[in-house]
Design a protein around this motif. Structure first.
Motif, PDB file in Angstrom:
ATOM      1  N   ALA A 114     -40.579 -14.730 -19.025  1.00  0.00           N
ATOM      2  CA  ALA A 114     -40.419 -13.678 -18.018  1.00  0.00           C
ATOM      3  C   ALA A 114     -40.935 -14.148 -16.667  1.00  0.00           C
ATOM      4  CB  ALA A 114     -41.164 -12.421 -18.463  1.00  0.00           C
ATOM      5  N   LEU A 115     -42.041 -14.878 -16.676  1.00  0.00           N
ATOM      6  CA  LEU A 115     -42.601 -15.390 -15.427  1.00  0.00           C
ATOM      7  C   LEU A 115     -41.642 -16.369 -14.756  1.00  0.00           C
ATOM      8  CD1 LEU A 115     -46.187 -16.456 -14.669  1.00  0.00           C
ATOM      9  CD2 LEU A 115     -44.373 -18.096 -14.226  1.00  0.00           C
ATOM     10  N   ILE A 116     -41.101 -17.295 -15.526  1.00  0.00           N
ATOM     11  CA  ILE A 116     -40.225 -18.328 -14.969  1.00  0.00           C
ATOM     12  C   ILE A 116     -38.925 -17.731 -14.453  1.00  0.00           C
ATOM     13  CG2 ILE A 116     -38.888 -20.400 -15.491  1.00  0.00           C
ATOM     14  CD1 ILE A 116     -41.898 -20.874 -15.300  1.00  0.00           C
ATOM     15  N   GLU A 117     -38.298 -16.853 -15.239  1.00  0.00           N
ATOM     16  CA  GLU A 117     -37.000 -16.320 -14.825  1.00  0.00           C
ATOM     17  C   GLU A 117     -37.119 -15.439 -13.576  1.00  0.00           C
ATOM     18  OE1 GLU A 117     -35.243 -14.032 -17.942  1.00  0.00           O
ATOM     19  OE2 GLU A 117     -36.914 -12.611 -18.119  1.00  0.00           O
ATOM     20  N   SER A 118     -38.205 -14.707 -13.442  1.00  0.00           N
ATOM     21  CA  SER A 118     -38.383 -13.854 -12.269  1.00  0.00           C
ATOM     22  C   SER A 118     -38.801 -14.662 -11.040  1.00  0.00           C
ATOM     23  CB  SER A 118     -39.423 -12.758 -12.565  1.00  0.00           C
ATOM     24  OG  SER A 118     -38.920 -11.852 -13.534  1.00  0.00           O
ATOM     25  N   THR A 119     -39.551 -15.733 -11.254  1.00  0.00           N
ATOM     26  CA  THR A 119     -39.905 -16.619 -10.145  1.00  0.00           C
ATOM     27  C   THR A 119     -38.653 -17.310  -9.603  1.00  0.00           C
ATOM     28  OG1 THR A 119     -42.109 -17.033 -11.079  1.00  0.00           O
ATOM     29  CG2 THR A 119     -41.288 -18.615  -9.456  1.00  0.00           C
ATOM     30  N   LEU A 120     -37.798 -17.764 -10.496  1.00  0.00           N
ATOM     31  CA  LEU A 120     -36.541 -18.389 -10.083  1.00  0.00           C
ATOM     32  C   LEU A 120     -35.652 -17.398  -9.332  1.00  0.00           C
ATOM     33  CD1 LEU A 120     -35.645 -20.481 -13.270  1.00  0.00           C
ATOM     34  CD2 LEU A 120     -36.279 -21.373 -11.024  1.00  0.00           C
ATOM     35  N   ALA A 121     -35.685 -16.135  -9.773  1.00  0.00           N
ATOM     36  CA  ALA A 121     -34.884 -15.105  -9.094  1.00  0.00           C
ATOM     37  C   ALA A 121     -35.334 -14.943  -7.649  1.00  0.00           C
ATOM     38  CB  ALA A 121     -35.011 -13.775  -9.835  1.00  0.00           C
ATOM     39  N   GLN A 122     -36.648 -15.062  -7.405  1.00  0.00           N
ATOM     40  CA  GLN A 122     -37.171 -14.982  -6.043  1.00  0.00           C
ATOM     41  C   GLN A 122     -36.794 -16.209  -5.217  1.00  0.00           C
ATOM     42  OE1 GLN A 122     -39.303 -13.074  -3.890  1.00  0.00           O
ATOM     43  NE2 GLN A 122     -38.689 -11.342  -5.155  1.00  0.00           N
ATOM     44  N   ILE A 123     -36.843 -17.368  -5.840  1.00  0.00           N
ATOM     45  CA  ILE A 123     -36.547 -18.616  -5.127  1.00  0.00           C
ATOM     46  C   ILE A 123     -35.093 -18.664  -4.658  1.00  0.00           C
ATOM     47  CG2 ILE A 123     -36.325 -21.128  -5.401  1.00  0.00           C
ATOM     48  CD1 ILE A 123     -38.729 -20.990  -7.318  1.00  0.00           C
ATOM     49  N   TYR A 124     -34.179 -18.207  -5.512  1.00  0.00           N
ATOM     50  CA  TYR A 124     -32.753 -18.333  -5.218  1.00  0.00           C
ATOM     51  C   TYR A 124     -32.095 -17.013  -4.800  1.00  0.00           C
ATOM     52  CZ  TYR A 124     -33.169 -22.989  -7.207  1.00  0.00           C
ATOM     53  OH  TYR A 124     -33.538 -24.297  -7.446  1.00  0.00           O
ATOM     54  N   LYS A 125     -32.890 -16.021  -4.395  1.00  0.00           N
ATOM     55  CA  LYS A 125     -32.305 -14.759  -3.951  1.00  0.00           C
ATOM     56  C   LYS A 125     -31.611 -14.947  -2.607  1.00  0.00           C
ATOM     57  CE  LYS A 125     -36.522 -13.084  -1.641  1.00  0.00           C
ATOM     58  NZ  LYS A 125     -37.596 -12.077  -1.674  1.00  0.00           N
ATOM     59  N   VAL A 126     -30.692 -14.038  -2.295  1.00  0.00           N
ATOM     60  CA  VAL A 126     -29.962 -14.109  -1.026  1.00  0.00           C
ATOM     61  C   VAL A 126     -30.079 -12.776  -0.300  1.00  0.00           C
ATOM     62  CG1 VAL A 126     -28.315 -15.811  -1.900  1.00  0.00           C
ATOM     63  CG2 VAL A 126     -27.779 -13.384  -2.073  1.00  0.00           C
ATOM     64  N   LYS A 127     -29.952 -12.827   0.995  1.00  0.00           N
ATOM     65  CA  LYS A 127     -30.028 -11.621   1.817  1.00  0.00           C
ATOM     66  C   LYS A 127     -28.741 -10.819   1.668  1.00  0.00           C
ATOM     67  CE  LYS A 127     -32.547  -9.436   5.004  1.00  0.00           C
ATOM     68  NZ  LYS A 127     -33.917  -8.977   4.765  1.00  0.00           N
ATOM     69  N   ASP A 128     -28.874  -9.522   1.487  1.00  0.00           N
ATOM     70  CA  ASP A 128     -27.721  -8.632   1.356  1.00  0.00           C
ATOM     71  C   ASP A 128     -27.952  -7.441   2.278  1.00  0.00           C
ATOM     72  OD1 ASP A 128     -25.448  -7.300   0.554  1.00  0.00           O
ATOM     73  OD2 ASP A 128     -26.306  -6.567  -1.334  1.00  0.00           O
ATOM     74  N   GLY A 129     -27.591  -7.604   3.571  1.00  0.00           N
ATOM     75  CA  GLY A 129     -27.888  -6.557   4.547  1.00  0.00           C
ATOM     76  C   GLY A 129     -29.376  -6.497   4.788  1.00  0.00           C
ATOM     77  N   ASP A 130     -29.966  -5.325   4.540  1.00  0.00           N
ATOM     78  CA  ASP A 130     -31.416  -5.164   4.688  1.00  0.00           C
ATOM     79  C   ASP A 130     -32.147  -5.428   3.381  1.00  0.00           C
ATOM     80  OD1 ASP A 130     -31.261  -4.479   7.372  1.00  0.00           O
ATOM     81  OD2 ASP A 130     -30.888  -2.367   6.919  1.00  0.00           O
ATOM     82  N   ASN A 131     -31.402  -5.683   2.305  1.00  0.00           N
ATOM     83  CA  ASN A 131     -31.998  -5.901   0.994  1.00  0.00           C
ATOM     84  C   ASN A 131     -31.797  -7.346   0.540  1.00  0.00           C
ATOM     85  OD1 ASN A 131     -32.645  -3.090   0.722  1.00  0.00           O
ATOM     86  ND2 ASN A 131     -30.514  -2.705   0.165  1.00  0.00           N
ATOM     87  N   TYR A 132     -32.313  -7.633  -0.653  1.00  0.00           N
ATOM     88  CA  TYR A 132     -32.074  -8.915  -1.299  1.00  0.00           C
ATOM     89  C   TYR A 132     -31.361  -8.665  -2.622  1.00  0.00           C
ATOM     90  CZ  TYR A 132     -35.413 -11.140   1.895  1.00  0.00           C
ATOM     91  OH  TYR A 132     -36.060 -11.619   3.006  1.00  0.00           O
ATOM     92  N   ARG A 133     -30.645  -9.673  -3.078  1.00  0.00           N
ATOM     93  CA  ARG A 133     -30.073  -9.622  -4.420  1.00  0.00           C
ATOM     94  C   ARG A 133     -30.177 -11.008  -5.040  1.00  0.00           C
ATOM     95  NH1 ARG A 133     -24.635 -11.463  -3.621  1.00  0.00           N
ATOM     96  NH2 ARG A 133     -23.936 -11.176  -1.454  1.00  0.00           N
ATOM     97  N   GLY A 134     -30.273 -11.051  -6.341  1.00  0.00           N
ATOM     98  CA  GLY A 134     -30.423 -12.329  -7.020  1.00  0.00           C
ATOM     99  C   GLY A 134     -30.563 -12.120  -8.514  1.00  0.00           C
ATOM    100  N   GLY A 135     -30.893 -13.171  -9.218  1.00  0.00           N
ATOM    101  CA  GLY A 135     -31.018 -13.099 -10.661  1.00  0.00           C
ATOM    102  C   GLY A 135     -30.499 -14.372 -11.300  1.00  0.00           C
ATOM    103  N   PRO A 136     -30.364 -14.393 -12.612  1.00  0.00           N
ATOM    104  CA  PRO A 136     -29.925 -15.600 -13.327  1.00  0.00           C
ATOM    105  C   PRO A 136     -28.601 -16.179 -12.824  1.00  0.00           C
ATOM    106  CG  PRO A 136     -30.776 -14.009 -14.877  1.00  0.00           C
ATOM    107  CD  PRO A 136     -30.726 -13.310 -13.551  1.00  0.00           C
ATOM    108  N   ALA A 137     -27.639 -15.308 -12.502  1.00  0.00           N
ATOM    109  CA  ALA A 137     -26.341 -15.804 -12.026  1.00  0.00           C
ATOM    110  C   ALA A 137     -26.502 -16.626 -10.748  1.00  0.00           C
ATOM    111  CB  ALA A 137     -25.388 -14.632 -11.785  1.00  0.00           C
ATOM    112  N   TYR A 138     -27.460 -16.238  -9.908  1.00  0.00           N
ATOM    113  CA  TYR A 138     -27.670 -16.919  -8.644  1.00  0.00           C
ATOM    114  C   TYR A 138     -28.362 -18.266  -8.830  1.00  0.00           C
ATOM    115  CZ  TYR A 138     -26.197 -12.658  -6.336  1.00  0.00           C
ATOM    116  OH  TYR A 138     -25.459 -11.590  -5.915  1.00  0.00           O
ATOM    117  N   TYR A 139     -29.393 -18.313  -9.698  1.00  0.00           N
ATOM    118  CA  TYR A 139     -30.035 -19.617  -9.860  1.00  0.00           C
ATOM    119  C   TYR A 139     -29.254 -20.536 -10.786  1.00  0.00           C
ATOM    120  CZ  TYR A 139     -32.881 -17.203 -13.601  1.00  0.00           C
ATOM    121  OH  TYR A 139     -33.333 -16.468 -14.673  1.00  0.00           O
ATOM    122  N   MET A 140     -28.332 -19.992 -11.553  1.00  0.00           N
ATOM    123  CA  MET A 140     -27.414 -20.859 -12.297  1.00  0.00           C
ATOM    124  C   MET A 140     -26.457 -21.568 -11.337  1.00  0.00           C
ATOM    125  SD  MET A 140     -26.401 -18.485 -15.570  1.00  0.00           S
ATOM    126  CE  MET A 140     -27.609 -18.061 -16.824  1.00  0.00           C
TER     127      MET A 140
END
Length: 371
Positions: A114-140
């Motif tokens: 859980a720690l690794i997958e959520s840390t990766l989600a933060q590393i590879y997240k992208v800006k979406d307007g005023d928010n962010y989006r990301g997750g496994p699909a993004y770091y894959m």
């Protein structure tokens, strides 16, 4: 149609029993050693980080960004659901009290994933307007450079959560209300759909606000009831732990195959409940505003502990402390067993309380799973 259904179930059982469990445990153990047991050495830090992003240190934070605590609530909302009440009861009914120990162990191991997958989600997240989006699909796609893998994961998780996980949650709510209040299942389903639409169409901020309110309320109420039952049965606590460990490691259980059943059920229910390594919570983790990616990883690790070591354990203790008042031979399982156990301890209102808990637990899972 029956042949197709049987085929799908057989494939599902094979993947779930022999492939997915082995992979998640192996990855969890690998990450545990690779991070030098970070889920234990940084335990205090997890609680400190919950307040980050909500105070004065983030005055310039956009009103559309969500805090670490809100991301924790969304992640916990997706984890805490029917598995915490009905799933744990089924694990004990089928696998015996020893399943509780293996459920604990998988949470401790899986928390590293859980720690690794959520840390990766933060590393590879992208800006979406005023928010962010990301997750496994993004770091894959961005980390592994495997766009096809990210696309495949996206399709599968939409199908899984949209047509499977959320269906289980909503079905359990309608069934519980029909049992307790004799309500019409279709009507409850329509109400749930309308409420879900109102919340999810408000975006991640509305989901975060609702989760930030409901998750602490539902978790606190359930834990308080569990603590009450533990207090009134305090003399049985030593025997309770003895029973759990005996059924997890006992010679009698080993010879009779009981350890295998306990291990399998504990691992299955633990993984289904806390979702560590399954790629669901990272989608929420990516939306948080934190000063370092690993901070959100630690917070989501705390979500695994909260789900399994606290809430699932509360259900297990409620059931096991009821002793001879309820059948533990497998004749009754699921939410009915949890209701019977609580009713035997606090009276008839216990069944209604469980129904309300199921509503809150499962509904927050629906909106958390959506994001």
């Amino acid at each position: 149609m029956k042949l197709l259904n049987d085929f799908i179930l057989s494939i599902n059982d094979f993947i779930w029993t022999y492939i997915l469990i082995a992979m998640l445990i192996t990855i969890g153990v690998y990450f545990t050693f690779k991070t030098k047991f970070v889920q234990f050495t940084n335990f205090k830090e997890m609680f400190k980080l919950l307040g980050e992003g909500t105070g004065s240190e983030n005055k310039d934070k956009s009103k559309n960004e969500i805090s670490s605590f809100q991301a924790f609530c969304i992640g916990t909302a997706s984890r805490v659901g029917t598995g915490n009440l009905a799933g744990v009861a089924s694990a004990i009914a089928i696998g015996g009290p020893g399943a509780v120990f293996w459920m604990w162990l998988i949470a401790l191991i899986g928390s590293a994933s859980a720690l690794i997958e959520s840390t990766l989600a933060q590393i590879y997240k992208v800006k979406d307007g005023d928010n962010y989006r990301g997750g496994p699909a993004y770091y894959m796609e961005k980390g592994l450079k495997k766009k096809w893998m990210g696309v495949t994961f996206s399709v599968l998780i939409i199908l899984c959560f949209g047509f499977a996980f959320n269906s289980v949650q909503s079905n359990t709510i309608t069934a519980a209300f029909a049992s307790s209040f004799n309500t019409n299942k279709l009507l409850i389903g329509i109400i749930l759909t309308i409420l879900t639409l109102i919340i999810i169409f408000g975006g991640v901020n509305r989901i975060a606000k609702i989760s930030g309110i409901l998750v602490p309320i539902m978790a606190s109420a359930y834990i308080i009831i569990a603590l009450f039952i533990i207090v009134i049965n305090y003399k049985s606590i030593p025997g309770l732990f003895k029973t759990i460990f005996e059924h997890a490691f006992g010679i009698k259980q080993f010879v009779g195959g009981g350890i295998g059943a306990a291990l399998l059920q504990g691992i299955k229910r633990g993984l289904f409940s806390n979702e560590a390594g399954m790629g669901s919570a990272p989608n929420a983790a990516a939306t948080a505003t934190v000063s370092h990616p690993a901070k959100q990883g630690l917070i989501q690790t705390l979500g695994v502990f909260t789900d399994t070591l606290i809430i699932c354990t509360s259900t297990a203790f409620i059931i096991l402390l009821s002793g001879s008042n309820i059948p533990l031979d497998g004749s009754v399982k699921g939410i009915e067993l949890t209701q019977m156990a609580l009713i035997s301890q606090v009276g008839s209102w216990g069944g209604t309380f469980i129904t309300i808990c199921i509503l809150l637990f499962a509904f927050t899972s629906i909106i958390g799973n959506y994001y």
